[in-house]
Design an enzyme around this catalytic site. Sequence first.
Site, PDB file in Angstrom:
ATOM      1  N   SER A  13    -130.670  10.063   2.658  1.00  0.00           N
ATOM      2  CA  SER A  13    -130.462   8.618   2.625  1.00  0.00           C
ATOM      3  C   SER A  13    -128.977   8.295   2.475  1.00  0.00           C
ATOM      4  O   SER A  13    -128.141   9.183   2.313  1.00  0.00           O
ATOM      5  CB  SER A  13    -131.258   8.006   1.471  1.00  0.00           C
ATOM      6  N   GLY A  16    -125.770   5.229   6.131  1.00  0.00           N
ATOM      7  CA  GLY A  16    -125.187   4.051   6.759  1.00  0.00           C
ATOM      8  C   GLY A  16    -126.051   3.424   7.834  1.00  0.00           C
ATOM      9  O   GLY A  16    -125.534   2.870   8.806  1.00  0.00           O
ATOM     10  N   GLY A  18    -127.761   0.735   7.521  1.00  0.00           N
ATOM     11  CA  GLY A  18    -127.535  -0.707   7.482  1.00  0.00           C
ATOM     12  C   GLY A  18    -126.316  -1.116   8.276  1.00  0.00           C
ATOM     13  O   GLY A  18    -126.351  -2.092   9.042  1.00  0.00           O
ATOM     14  N   LYS A 187    -122.718  21.885  11.664  1.00  0.00           N
ATOM     15  CA  LYS A 187    -124.087  22.360  11.868  1.00  0.00           C
ATOM     16  C   LYS A 187    -124.972  21.254  12.455  1.00  0.00           C
ATOM     17  O   LYS A 187    -125.022  20.141  11.929  1.00  0.00           O
ATOM     18  CB  LYS A 187    -124.684  22.818  10.527  1.00  0.00           C
ATOM     19  N   THR A 188    -125.673  21.563  13.537  1.00  0.00           N
ATOM     20  CA  THR A 188    -126.550  20.595  14.193  1.00  0.00           C
ATOM     21  C   THR A 188    -128.017  20.787  13.827  1.00  0.00           C
ATOM     22  O   THR A 188    -128.853  19.961  14.192  1.00  0.00           O
ATOM     23  CB  THR A 188    -126.412  20.692  15.722  1.00  0.00           C
ATOM     24  N   LYS A 223    -125.076  20.118  23.052  1.00  0.00           N
ATOM     25  CA  LYS A 223    -126.022  20.975  22.334  1.00  0.00           C
ATOM     26  C   LYS A 223    -127.118  20.136  21.671  1.00  0.00           C
ATOM     27  O   LYS A 223    -128.318  20.452  21.758  1.00  0.00           O
ATOM     28  CB  LYS A 223    -125.272  21.795  21.284  1.00  0.00           C
ATOM     29  N   GLY A 355    -123.636 -10.060 -13.908  1.00  0.00           N
ATOM     30  CA  GLY A 355    -124.313  -8.986 -14.624  1.00  0.00           C
ATOM     31  C   GLY A 355    -125.267  -9.547 -15.661  1.00  0.00           C
ATOM     32  O   GLY A 355    -125.310 -10.761 -15.905  1.00  0.00           O
ATOM     33  N   CYS A 382    -120.387 -16.065 -11.677  1.00  0.00           N
ATOM     34  CA  CYS A 382    -121.648 -16.088 -12.435  1.00  0.00           C
ATOM     35  C   CYS A 382    -121.387 -15.718 -13.899  1.00  0.00           C
ATOM     36  O   CYS A 382    -120.901 -16.540 -14.665  1.00  0.00           O
ATOM     37  CB  CYS A 382    -122.681 -15.173 -11.778  1.00  0.00           C
ATOM     38  N   GLN A 386    -119.237 -17.512 -17.423  1.00  0.00           N
ATOM     39  CA  GLN A 386    -119.686 -17.565 -18.814  1.00  0.00           C
ATOM     40  C   GLN A 386    -118.708 -16.835 -19.727  1.00  0.00           C
ATOM     41  O   GLN A 386    -118.432 -17.278 -20.847  1.00  0.00           O
ATOM     42  CB  GLN A 386    -121.093 -16.976 -18.902  1.00  0.00           C
ATOM     43  N   HIS A 508    -122.611 -17.721  -6.445  1.00  0.00           N
ATOM     44  CA  HIS A 508    -122.162 -16.455  -5.874  1.00  0.00           C
ATOM     45  C   HIS A 508    -121.549 -16.686  -4.489  1.00  0.00           C
ATOM     46  O   HIS A 508    -122.222 -16.547  -3.467  1.00  0.00           O
ATOM     47  CB  HIS A 508    -123.332 -15.472  -5.758  1.00  0.00           C
ATOM     48  N   GLU A 510    -119.687 -14.842  -2.795  1.00  0.00           N
ATOM     49  CA  GLU A 510    -119.565 -13.622  -1.991  1.00  0.00           C
ATOM     50  C   GLU A 510    -120.649 -13.496  -0.923  1.00  0.00           C
ATOM     51  O   GLU A 510    -120.464 -12.828   0.100  1.00  0.00           O
ATOM     52  CB  GLU A 510    -119.588 -12.375  -2.896  1.00  0.00           C
TER      53      GLU A 510
END
Length: 531
Positions: A13, A16, A18, A187-188, A223, A355, A382, A386, A508, A510
């Site tokens: 996993s 990449g 995504g 290595k393949t 290959k 957080g 966020c 605070q 947020h 971002e």
Amino acid sequence: MKKYIFVTGGVCSSLGKGIAAASLGSLLETRGLRVCMIKVDPYLNVDAGTMSPFQHGEVYVTDDGAETDLDLGNYGRFTSSRLSKAHSITTGQIYQSVINKEREGKYLGKCVQVVPHITDEIKSRIYKLGEAEDVDVTIVEIGGTVGDIESIPYLEAVRQVIHEKGKSHTLSVHLTLVPEVTGGEVKTKPTQHSVKEMREIGIQPDVLLCRCKNELGDDLKKKISLFTNIDFDSVLSAHDVNTTIYEIPVIYNQQGLCEVVVRKLGLKVGKAKLGEWQKVADSYKNADKTVNIAMVGKYIELADAYKSIDEAVVHGALANGVKVNIIKIDSERFENGVTPDELLNGVDGILVPGGFGERGINGMVIAARYARENRIPYLGICLGLQIMVIEYSRNVLGLEKANSSEFKPEGEHSVVTLLEEQVDVTAFGGTMRLGLSKSKLEKGTRIEKAYGSSEAWERHRHRYEVNNKYKQQLMDAGLVISGYTPDGSLVEAVEWSDHPWGVSVQFHPEFTSKPVKAGPLFKDFVKASIK
């Protein structure tokens, strides 16, 4: 007929998928196609909202308030695809829906099974989005790795879609690892085995993206092509990029990825218009100045914990023609004897992100105070807002025990407190203040100048707010309340008055920032940090 592309991963996993799916989506959009992006996650959680950032990375929030996997953030940054709760599919959602239907008697006494009931539910959700009038191509990323027991129903559903729609309307893109071993030998074999597993499931990949350290040569591609039964021109190198991830669409385009996809799906499109992506890549390469931004947070150990914020800061740097060096600092270090001068001296800007929980809070307060007293540009998001309010209450207003009721429920001065509608909430999943909403910005403030408007539309994800009981005291002490909810009931933004640039927001920003159009606050924050 509508087209479907399925992006899967092999060997391990976090290779990449995504970014690959998002890059392909962006390339198809440059050809004038309307793209729909869908992420499938095999975990049993209904959504990503209750997962630890240490385990799963950030939680990305859509306009309609869905708490989703961070890959939807990649889709949002790379493409124009509309993203909503429906675009994030999890095993928890699928089984919950099927079980509910069984309880309602909708299966007419049948034995409910993975095939066909679970796979039909998966397909119906994909088709519902993919068959929409304003969609030409639907890209579905299957989370996890081929061979995972959790992914089997999804890969079976993919096999069925390919069978139902036909090879001329579907495409399998498989991302796999081509590792280097001791001595630099490539290595393949892992890739060969990964494709073999896909074929055993009944899916022959049409395009192979080979994740590797350095660009693959033609000999290795030949290959791999021979042993995987994939056309030579459809075996592409997904090698490390030393500039910015926003050059990846350009690199894939240079290798002919879009041409291969267009040809195999029989799409009639115009020439690619990569001007914006090339401009972003060139902007990064040509930047001759670097700005140093310290991010003081509590999930620093995992790189993806603040993924959208990291990228939004990069967007702000690109918009100002500079590179950015994000220095990740665990806020607990300030609580364990390390002085702010040791970690923050020489930084150009300080950012405190979101957080939950008490751990590391006092360290963030120390960082905020350092930014205020040393006149270093500060951006709080966020929890970062605070923290700014708690710091100001303690060190300017004189309330030494000021805190949030999240951290000290019976505290003497809870300058941050639980949202009123959250008081009786007992379940944690999907119950926060979530999604897109409007904020009213005060005239003449830094945030109003940054947005160039008296309002901002941004997404929220929080349970706590500034306690209105202390609002007037804070304002009398010099803190500027620069943003409110439209009815004026909640604080949405605060600023330091006598400071070069100190702004915090409860929302947020971002989540709506893009490389081709940086979020206004990040653009302004980086600009102030350059100065």
